[in-house]
Design a protein around this motif. Structure first.
Motif, short mmCIF file in Angstrom:
data_model
loop_
_atom_site.label_atom_id
_atom_site.label_comp_id
_atom_site.label_asym_id
_atom_site.label_seq_id
_atom_site.Cartn_x
_atom_site.Cartn_y
_atom_site.Cartn_z
N SER A 65 48.29 63.12 49.95
CA SER A 65 47.44 62.46 49.07
C SER A 65 47.09 63.35 47.90
CB SER A 65 46.18 61.85 49.47
OG SER A 65 46.53 60.78 50.68
N GLN A 66 46.62 64.48 48.26
CA GLN A 66 46.25 65.76 46.96
C GLN A 66 47.54 65.95 46.33
OE1 GLN A 66 47.59 68.90 46.77
NE2 GLN A 66 46.06 69.45 45.02
N GLN A 67 48.56 66.01 46.93
CA GLN A 67 49.94 66.29 46.29
C GLN A 67 50.46 65.12 45.43
OE1 GLN A 67 52.52 69.18 46.35
NE2 GLN A 67 50.13 69.76 46.55
N CYS A 68 50.14 64.02 45.61
CA CYS A 68 50.49 62.86 44.75
C CYS A 68 49.50 62.97 43.66
CB CYS A 68 50.06 61.31 45.51
SG CYS A 68 50.27 60.02 44.49
N VAL A 69 48.38 63.16 43.56
CA VAL A 69 47.35 63.20 42.68
C VAL A 69 47.88 64.57 41.87
CG1 VAL A 69 44.92 63.40 41.91
CG2 VAL A 69 45.40 61.83 43.64
N GLU A 70 48.02 65.59 42.13
CA GLU A 70 48.34 66.75 41.42
C GLU A 70 49.63 66.35 40.72
OE1 GLU A 70 50.28 71.03 42.32
OE2 GLU A 70 48.65 70.26 43.93
N LYS A 71 50.50 65.74 41.14
CA LYS A 71 51.74 65.37 40.39
C LYS A 71 51.48 64.25 39.31
CE LYS A 71 54.42 67.28 44.27
NZ LYS A 71 54.73 67.10 45.50
N CYS A 72 50.84 63.47 39.60
CA CYS A 72 50.49 62.53 38.58
C CYS A 72 49.76 63.33 37.34
CB CYS A 72 49.31 61.52 38.92
SG CYS A 72 50.17 60.22 40.36
N LEU A 96 39.65 65.80 47.01
CA LEU A 96 41.03 66.18 47.43
C LEU A 96 41.43 67.44 47.23
CD1 LEU A 96 43.07 63.12 45.92
CD2 LEU A 96 41.97 63.52 48.17
N ASN A 97 40.97 68.44 46.61
CA ASN A 97 41.03 69.63 46.27
C ASN A 97 41.21 70.47 47.62
OD1 ASN A 97 41.74 70.18 43.74
ND2 ASN A 97 39.62 70.93 43.13
N ARG A 98 40.32 70.28 48.65
CA ARG A 98 40.34 70.86 49.70
C ARG A 98 41.46 70.93 50.54
NH1 ARG A 98 37.07 67.87 54.51
NH2 ARG A 98 38.09 69.56 55.83
N LEU A 135 42.73 70.33 41.16
CA LEU A 135 42.65 69.01 40.48
C LEU A 135 41.80 68.87 39.29
CD1 LEU A 135 43.24 66.73 43.49
CD2 LEU A 135 45.22 67.67 42.34
N LEU A 136 40.67 69.50 39.56
CA LEU A 136 39.74 69.41 38.47
C LEU A 136 40.15 70.42 37.25
CD1 LEU A 136 36.44 69.74 40.71
CD2 LEU A 136 37.24 67.83 39.18
N GLU A 137 40.71 71.60 37.77
CA GLU A 137 41.50 72.30 36.48
C GLU A 137 42.52 71.50 35.92
OE1 GLU A 137 44.31 76.17 36.55
OE2 GLU A 137 42.63 76.15 37.69
N LEU A 138 43.24 71.00 36.48
CA LEU A 138 44.50 70.31 35.93
C LEU A 138 43.90 69.17 35.13
CD1 LEU A 138 46.88 70.02 38.88
CD2 LEU A 138 47.11 71.63 36.96
N TYR A 139 42.87 68.14 35.55
CA TYR A 139 42.18 67.08 34.92
C TYR A 139 41.67 67.62 33.66
CZ TYR A 139 39.03 63.25 34.41
OH TYR A 139 38.47 62.05 33.77
N HIS A 140 40.81 68.67 33.62
CA HIS A 140 40.41 69.23 32.27
C HIS A 140 41.25 70.05 31.33
CE1 HIS A 140 36.29 68.11 33.26
NE2 HIS A 140 36.56 68.61 34.43
N GLN A 141 42.50 70.15 31.87
CA GLN A 141 43.61 70.66 30.84
C GLN A 141 44.16 69.48 29.98
OE1 GLN A 141 46.38 72.58 33.02
NE2 GLN A 141 45.15 74.32 33.62
N ILE A 142 44.10 68.30 30.50
CA ILE A 142 44.45 67.06 29.79
C ILE A 142 43.47 66.86 28.37
CG2 ILE A 142 44.71 64.39 29.80
CD1 ILE A 142 45.24 64.98 32.93
N PRO A 143 43.94 66.50 27.36
CA PRO A 143 43.22 66.44 26.04
C PRO A 143 42.25 65.21 26.36
CG PRO A 143 45.27 66.79 25.39
CD PRO A 143 45.41 66.58 26.87
N SER A 144 40.82 65.29 26.13
CA SER A 144 40.02 64.30 26.25
C SER A 144 40.15 63.12 25.73
CB SER A 144 38.57 64.55 25.80
OG SER A 144 38.59 64.84 24.34
N SER A 145 41.05 62.88 24.79
CA SER A 145 41.61 61.58 24.01
C SER A 145 42.58 61.12 24.75
CB SER A 145 42.24 61.96 22.65
OG SER A 145 43.37 62.71 22.91
#
Length: 140
Positions: A43-50, A91-93, A68-78
């Motif tokens: 499940s974590q891996q699926c989200v990471e790859k998305c 999921l991070n753990r 996942l939080l780090e990856l999420y925040h790298q996506i431009p806010s727009s």
């Protein structure tokens, strides 16, 4: 316009995310001796790859990170999808704890079901966003 190799790479990340999702979904069908940690890991891996597919969509590098939080925040806010940061943190753990021995908290079937539900929601939300980008690019 997206480069063909960029679109190809996005499709590859999506395909790998789908494999992880199917693995988690299938393993959870086991009534007895279900390896719930495997469900959580996939499940974590699926989200990471998305999320990494979205980064590529924005022509950003995919760093070797499972956070996942780090990856999420790298996506431009727009272009950042509306995802629950609390769910991503849950999921991070599972990126590490599920793969290595240690004095981790025992993962329950209920937690595995919740992890799969989070992956399902993220997959749906990011899938719609990625499909729009790929469709738009194909039309140009």
């Amino acid at each position: 316009m997206m480069r063909p190799e960029q679109a190809h790479l996005i499709r590859q990340w999506i395909e790998k995310a789908e494999e992880d999702f199917r693995n988690a979904e299938y393993v959870l069908t086991l009534e007895t001796n279900c390896p719930v940690s495997t469900v959580c890991f996939h499940s974590q891996q699926c989200v990471e790859k998305c999320l990494k597919a979205l980064l590529i969509c924005h022509s950003l590098p995919t760093r070797r990170s499972h956070d996942l939080l780090e990856l999420y925040h790298q996506i431009p806010s727009s272009g950042r999808p509306d995802l629950s940061e609390e769910s991503l943190a849950v999921l991070n753990r599972y990126a590490v704890e599920t793969r290595y021995p240690g004095d981790w908290d025992i993962i329950t079937r209920c937690e595995a079901e919740a992890a799969l539900d989070i992956a399902r929601r993220v997959r749906e939300i990011t899938g719609r966003q990625l499909a729009k980008v790929i469709e738009r690019d194909s039309a140009e």
